[in-house]
Write an enzyme that holds these catalytic residues in place. Structure first.
Site, PDB file in Angstrom:
ATOM      1  N   SER A 177     -10.725  16.733 -37.187  1.00  7.70           N
ATOM      2  CA  SER A 177     -11.577  18.090 -37.361  1.00  7.70           C
ATOM      3  C   SER A 177     -10.877  19.015 -36.182  1.00  7.70           C
ATOM      4  O   SER A 177      -9.751  18.593 -35.534  1.00  7.70           O
ATOM      5  CB  SER A 177     -12.983  17.656 -36.783  1.00  7.70           C
ATOM      6  OG  SER A 177     -13.035  17.276 -35.537  1.00  7.70           O
ATOM      7  N   SER A 186     -12.275  19.903 -33.215  1.00  9.42           N
ATOM      8  CA  SER A 186     -13.066  20.022 -32.138  1.00  9.42           C
ATOM      9  C   SER A 186     -12.111  19.944 -30.718  1.00  9.42           C
ATOM     10  O   SER A 186     -12.740  20.029 -29.755  1.00  9.42           O
ATOM     11  CB  SER A 186     -13.994  18.769 -31.934  1.00  9.42           C
ATOM     12  OG  SER A 186     -13.173  17.515 -31.885  1.00  9.42           O
ATOM     13  N   LYS A 194     -11.971  12.964 -27.931  1.00  8.11           N
ATOM     14  CA  LYS A 194     -12.564  13.883 -26.942  1.00  8.11           C
ATOM     15  C   LYS A 194     -11.788  14.012 -25.680  1.00  8.11           C
ATOM     16  O   LYS A 194     -11.014  12.857 -25.476  1.00  8.11           O
ATOM     17  CB  LYS A 194     -14.016  13.715 -26.779  1.00  8.11           C
ATOM     18  CG  LYS A 194     -14.748  13.927 -28.051  1.00  8.11           C
ATOM     19  CD  LYS A 194     -14.817  15.057 -28.865  1.00  8.11           C
ATOM     20  CE  LYS A 194     -15.763  14.955 -30.117  1.00  8.11           C
ATOM     21  NZ  LYS A 194     -15.739  16.162 -30.947  1.00  8.11           N
ATOM     22  N   SER A 237     -17.711  21.691 -31.189  1.00 10.18           N
ATOM     23  CA  SER A 237     -17.446  20.211 -31.127  1.00 10.18           C
ATOM     24  C   SER A 237     -18.969  19.817 -30.782  1.00 10.18           C
ATOM     25  O   SER A 237     -19.560  19.976 -29.987  1.00 10.18           O
ATOM     26  CB  SER A 237     -16.714  19.956 -29.628  1.00 10.18           C
ATOM     27  OG  SER A 237     -16.488  18.643 -29.355  1.00 10.18           O
TER      28      SER A 237
END
Length: 300
Positions: A82, A84, A139, A249
């Site tokens: 993605s 994010s 992340k 996100s």
């Protein structure tokens, strides 16, 4: 009881166990019985011809075992799924995850066997999130166990919990203030709908990296990060992480803390970038349409 993660590593472990057990049983029992019964067959080179299933297991076990060791204890490939982590990582980036950075873990169960070091603030980590434990997310680590995290419209204040002058990650005890600094109203071309974002940067643990926020006046249907205020205290054995695309996100701000057992490893290196078709082509899947190594490099 530890969780079982049904990922590729789990199936590799099962395959290694099955082929390994069959190989050992044949080596120490079945092969002797074939010799005693006089049913051993040989090829033109004089090598024994094994029965079908045994031949498959003996041939594939060494390969599966080596791949399992490399993937479980050294480096695991991972595809960014993605946006994010824009602008540093894009949907289509393929990376290598350092599996030994935070300790050697048991495949499939992810239980730590040998401690190496602790995750540090600013690291980009790959992990199993609490709300989707069978998935892998990526992340940036913001808070370690015991941290009090205060967010005030782009300014991040971290107050560590310390023992003997150090926190759990071996860093200092002084409060840390991290300010998101505006860089440009432009973003990298690969950021989807980039005209709605601005580029900022921040420095965590001497690591400076770019972020993006929605530009002023653009709505995302919820409170934007630069207008938001909140406070969290990270429990023992848990971690707090956010995406570098702060307004695009879903992360610890939405689904909570990452359990220590769920950490897979540290994102280390980008090695391949693949672009995919805009529309599904085969069985509802987007197929690759371009490959590039131009983005290869270490991950900050």
């Amino acid at each position: 009881m530890p969780s079982i993660y049904f990922d590729f590593g789990f199936y590799l472990l099962v395959a290694a166990l099955i082929t390994g057990i069959v190989t050992l049983l044949d080596k120490f029992f079945w092969q002797k019985k074939r010799v005693e019964a006089g049913t051993v067959e040989y090829d033109e080179k004089g090598k024994e011809k094994y029965p079908g299933l045994i031949d498959i297991c003996r041939s594939f076990f060494p390969i599966i075992f080596i791949v399992l060791l490399l993937r479980s204890f050294l480096f695991e490939p991972y595809r960014i799924p993605s946006g994010s982590m824009n602008p540093g990582l894009y949907d289509g980036d393929f990376i290598l995850v350092n599996k030994f950075a935070y300790g050697i873990r048991l495949p499939a169960f992810n239980t730590k066997l040998i401690d190496v070091s602790e995750p540090k603030r600013g690291d980009v980590i790959v992990f199993h999130p609490p709300h989707e434990p069978q998935q892998a997310y990526i992340k940036r680590l913001i808070g370690v166990p015991g941290d009090r995290i205060e967010w005030n419209r782009g300014t991040l204040t971290i107050i560590p919990q310390c023992t003997d002058g150090k926190d759990i990650s071996g860093q200092g005890c002084d409060p840390i203030t991290i300010q998101s600094e505006f860089v440009s109203d432009k973003v990298e071309d690969l950021v989807p709908q980039g005209e709605y974002f601005d580029t900022y940067n921040e420095t965590i643990s001497n690591n400076t990296h770019d972020l993006i926020y929605l530009t002023s006046g653009v709505s995302n249907g919820r409170v934007k990060s630069l207008d938001d205020r909140w406070t969290e205290v990270v429990p023992e054995g848990k971690y707090f992480a956010m995406g570098d695309n702060r307004d695009g996100s879903q992360d610890s701000r939405a689904w909570g803390f990452i359990h220590e057992e769920g950490i897979i490893g540290k994102a280390a290196y980008k090695w391949l970038f693949v672009t995919f078709t805009d529309e599904p082509v085969l069985f509802g899947k987007h197929l690759p349409k371009g490959i590039s190594f131009s983005r290869a490099g270490a991950i900050n």
